[in-house]
Design a protein around this motif. Structure first.
Motif, short mmCIF file in Angstrom:
data_model
loop_
_atom_site.label_atom_id
_atom_site.label_comp_id
_atom_site.label_asym_id
_atom_site.label_seq_id
_atom_site.Cartn_x
_atom_site.Cartn_y
_atom_site.Cartn_z
N PRO A 43 -86.27 -41.70 7.84
CA PRO A 43 -86.81 -40.97 6.68
C PRO A 43 -86.14 -39.61 6.43
CG PRO A 43 -88.59 -41.85 8.02
CD PRO A 43 -87.32 -42.05 8.79
N LEU A 44 -85.56 -39.00 7.48
CA LEU A 44 -84.89 -37.70 7.31
C LEU A 44 -83.60 -37.81 6.53
CD1 LEU A 44 -85.19 -36.22 10.92
CD2 LEU A 44 -86.55 -35.61 8.92
N VAL A 45 -82.95 -38.96 6.62
CA VAL A 45 -81.60 -39.08 6.07
C VAL A 45 -81.51 -40.11 4.94
CG1 VAL A 45 -80.43 -38.21 8.11
CG2 VAL A 45 -80.99 -40.63 7.99
N GLN A 46 -82.62 -40.72 4.56
CA GLN A 46 -82.58 -41.66 3.44
C GLN A 46 -82.35 -40.91 2.14
OE1 GLN A 46 -86.33 -43.75 3.95
NE2 GLN A 46 -85.20 -45.62 4.40
N GLY A 47 -81.81 -41.61 1.19
CA GLY A 47 -81.62 -41.03 -0.13
C GLY A 47 -80.23 -40.45 -0.37
N PHE A 48 -79.39 -40.47 0.65
CA PHE A 48 -78.01 -39.98 0.49
C PHE A 48 -77.13 -41.19 0.17
CE2 PHE A 48 -80.02 -36.90 3.34
CZ PHE A 48 -79.77 -35.73 2.64
N ASP A 49 -77.22 -41.65 -1.07
CA ASP A 49 -76.59 -42.90 -1.46
C ASP A 49 -75.06 -42.87 -1.39
OD1 ASP A 49 -79.07 -44.02 -1.90
OD2 ASP A 49 -79.12 -43.39 -4.00
N ALA A 50 -74.46 -41.70 -1.40
CA ALA A 50 -73.00 -41.61 -1.36
C ALA A 50 -72.47 -41.60 0.07
CB ALA A 50 -72.54 -40.36 -2.09
N LEU A 51 -73.35 -41.85 1.05
CA LEU A 51 -72.93 -41.83 2.46
C LEU A 51 -73.02 -43.21 3.08
CD1 LEU A 51 -74.77 -38.65 3.77
CD2 LEU A 51 -72.36 -38.87 3.15
N ARG A 52 -72.12 -43.46 3.99
CA ARG A 52 -72.22 -44.59 4.90
C ARG A 52 -72.93 -44.04 6.14
NH1 ARG A 52 -67.04 -47.46 7.83
NH2 ARG A 52 -68.24 -48.85 9.22
N LEU A 53 -74.21 -44.21 6.18
CA LEU A 53 -75.04 -43.65 7.23
C LEU A 53 -74.99 -44.53 8.47
CD1 LEU A 53 -77.04 -41.42 7.95
CD2 LEU A 53 -78.83 -42.85 6.97
N ILE A 54 -74.61 -43.95 9.60
CA ILE A 54 -74.52 -44.67 10.86
C ILE A 54 -75.53 -44.03 11.81
CG2 ILE A 54 -73.02 -45.40 12.76
CD1 ILE A 54 -70.64 -44.90 10.74
N LEU A 55 -76.55 -44.78 12.18
CA LEU A 55 -77.61 -44.32 13.07
C LEU A 55 -77.57 -45.15 14.34
CD1 LEU A 55 -80.52 -44.28 10.45
CD2 LEU A 55 -79.01 -42.39 11.07
N TYR A 56 -77.93 -44.54 15.45
CA TYR A 56 -77.93 -45.30 16.70
C TYR A 56 -79.04 -44.80 17.61
CZ TYR A 56 -75.51 -41.28 18.78
OH TYR A 56 -75.19 -40.02 19.22
#
Length: 115
Positions: A43-56
């Motif tokens: 939920p902290l990092v959602q909404g950044f559509d221009a990013l390839r978000l990598i979470l682990y």
């Protein structure tokens, strides 16, 4: 933000690290804090559509339950885990950040893997 693109495991210093990718664009690796896991930081990092978000999930957290090799359950080892995730995902350069313990891992990552 769209669904996960990729949800593989990567091996680093004897630990199996679970990660997910969301979205597309510039790669951004983000790490959770002590006691956290992917679902708590999403939920902290959602909404950044221009990013390839990598979470682990860091070692001993979430879907990465193993501590790994003796002597590597520290910020150096965890920074290397982050580098292994990026390598496995085919990412050569990325923005790296985190919250709490994840911020310390991100700083250590920058020192250990400046390229």
């Amino acid at each position: 933000m769209g669904g996960s693109l990729n949800m593989p495991d990567v091996h680093s210093h004897g630990a199996t690290i679970y990660y997910e990718e969301h979205g597309s664009g510039r790669p951004f690796l983000f790490s959770h804090g002590l006691g956290g896991f992917i679902n708590q930081i999403l939920p902290l990092v959602q909404g950044f559509d221009a990013l390839r978000l990598i979470l682990y999930d860091n070692r001993t957290h979430g879907r990465s339950p193993e501590a790994g090799e003796a002597g590597t359950l520290n910020f150096d080892g965890m920074a290397d885990d982050a580098a292994a995730v990026l390598t496995h995902a085919g990412v050569r350069r990325a923005a790296v950040g985190g919250v709490s313990m994840g911020a310390a891992i991100a700083l250590n990552f920058g020192l250990r893997h400046p390229g």
